[in-house]
Design a protein around this motif. Structure first.
Motif, short mmCIF file in Angstrom:
data_model
loop_
_atom_site.label_atom_id
_atom_site.label_comp_id
_atom_site.label_asym_id
_atom_site.label_seq_id
_atom_site.Cartn_x
_atom_site.Cartn_y
_atom_site.Cartn_z
N THR A 155 -6.55 95.55 21.35
CA THR A 155 -7.12 94.17 20.63
C THR A 155 -5.81 93.61 19.87
N LEU A 156 -5.87 92.35 20.13
CA LEU A 156 -4.83 91.65 19.50
C LEU A 156 -5.56 90.55 18.42
N LEU A 157 -4.98 90.63 17.32
CA LEU A 157 -5.57 89.65 16.29
C LEU A 157 -4.63 88.54 16.05
N LEU A 158 -5.15 87.20 16.42
CA LEU A 158 -4.12 86.08 16.14
C LEU A 158 -4.68 85.23 15.05
N ALA A 159 -3.88 84.80 14.15
CA ALA A 159 -4.21 83.66 13.08
C ALA A 159 -3.19 82.56 13.17
N ASP A 160 -3.79 81.64 13.48
CA ASP A 160 -2.98 80.22 13.68
C ASP A 160 -3.90 78.96 13.64
N ASP A 161 -3.61 78.26 12.81
CA ASP A 161 -4.61 77.07 12.74
C ASP A 161 -4.25 75.90 13.91
N SER A 162 -3.46 76.12 15.00
CA SER A 162 -3.43 75.27 16.07
C SER A 162 -4.31 75.75 17.22
N LEU A 163 -5.32 74.90 17.57
CA LEU A 163 -6.00 75.33 18.75
C LEU A 163 -5.39 75.49 20.12
N THR A 164 -4.19 74.59 20.21
CA THR A 164 -3.38 74.98 21.57
C THR A 164 -3.12 76.25 21.45
N ILE A 165 -2.26 76.74 20.45
CA ILE A 165 -1.57 78.19 20.44
C ILE A 165 -2.79 79.19 20.83
N ARG A 189 -7.25 92.55 24.72
CA ARG A 189 -8.51 91.62 24.29
C ARG A 189 -7.93 90.72 22.95
N VAL A 190 -8.18 89.50 22.93
CA VAL A 190 -7.75 88.56 22.12
C VAL A 190 -8.56 87.97 21.13
N GLU A 191 -8.57 88.49 19.72
CA GLU A 191 -9.55 87.95 18.80
C GLU A 191 -8.62 86.68 18.01
N SER A 192 -8.95 85.65 17.93
CA SER A 192 -8.43 84.47 17.23
C SER A 192 -9.16 83.82 16.11
#
Length: 262
Positions: free
Chosen positions: A4-14, A28-31
């Motif tokens: 599992t990868l946890l992504l924290a970014d305010d850009s919807l595109t990223i 698996r990506v959790e954003s």
């Protein structure tokens, strides 16, 4: 095994780019769109790796990284920074980040980064410390002392006097060309009260000496025998001692013969 990868970014595109990048992998990506959401989801998801934007609502990416590293489940953290966003390397090192990536980024570069962070780390096995080798010094063993070898006295080398005595012994043997007394040596020292014969008494030494008559052939034979027996060096050493004595004997005997003639 999926991770599992946890992504924290305010850009919807990223967030969409990252989800598409790992769509065909076992990751698996959790954003989420903020720092606070990232911290809340982290405890529930317990991801294997975290990607956090350094500039986003709520706690920054540095704060999210610090919270992950201080938790009971510390995992690798990769910071994301926009091209026109300020990035603080000192703050990144202080929070314990494992690296940073500038946006926009190539998908393959992101996959390589995540793959390296998830790769099993080599386990450092400490080799056992061997006991220091102590050189053992063998104590010397007392060996019995060898008895000194005493050399036997060497036999004395033959001298010129010995050769001369052998020559005159051969000449004096029966059947030789003549019977000749050994050449007289130096007179012994007379004692203080030496006996002297009365005037006109015959000389005992002269009367006891046998009369010797040598012909020239016999003298020549004696000379040849002496030369054959002696080397040149010995002959030179004794010539001046033997020849005068021999000549004296011959002259003395010749005078006696003349006295006996009428």
């Amino acid at each position: 095994m999926p991770r599992t990868l946890l992504l924290a970014d305010d850009s919807l595109t990223i967030r969409k780019v990252v989800e598409l990048t790992f769509g065909d992998t076992d990751i698996r990506v959790e954003s989420v769109g903020s720092g606070s959401e990232a911290i809340d989801r982290f405890a529930a998801v317990r991801p294997d790796v975290v990607l956090a934007d350094v500039v986003m609502p709520g706690p920054s990416g540095y704060a999210v990284c610090r919270a992950v590293k201080s938790s009971d489940h510390p995992v690798p953290v990769l910071l994301l920074a926009g091209t026109f966003e300020a990035f603080d390397p000192e703050e990144a090192r202080a929070c314990g980040a494992d690296g940073h990536l500038t946006k926009p980024f190539d998908s393959r570069t992101l996959v390589e980064w995540v793959g390296n962070l998830l790769a099993p780390k080599p386990v450092l096995v400490e080799e056992p410390v061997e006991d220091p080798v102590v050189d053992t010094v063998e104590e010397p063993v007392d060996e019995p002392a060898e008895e000194p070898v005493v050399a036997s006295p060497a036999e004395p080398a033959p001298t010129a006097d010995a050769d001369i005595e052998a020559i005159f012994e051969d000449l004096a043997a029966p059947g030789s060309v003549a019977a000749l007394d050994a050449a007289p040596g130096p007179p012994a020292a007379a004692p203080e009260t030496a006996w002297e014969p009365a005037p006109g008494a015959p000389d005992p030494a002269a009367s006891s000496r046998p009369a010797i008559a040598l012909s020239p052939a016999e003298i020549d034979a004696i000379a040849r025998a002496v030369v054959e027996r002696l080397s040149d060096r010995i002959l030179r050493e004794i010539a001046w001692d033997v020849v005068p004595d021999l000549a004296e004997v011959i002259v003395r005997e010749r005078l006696r013969e003349l006295e006996r003639e009428p």
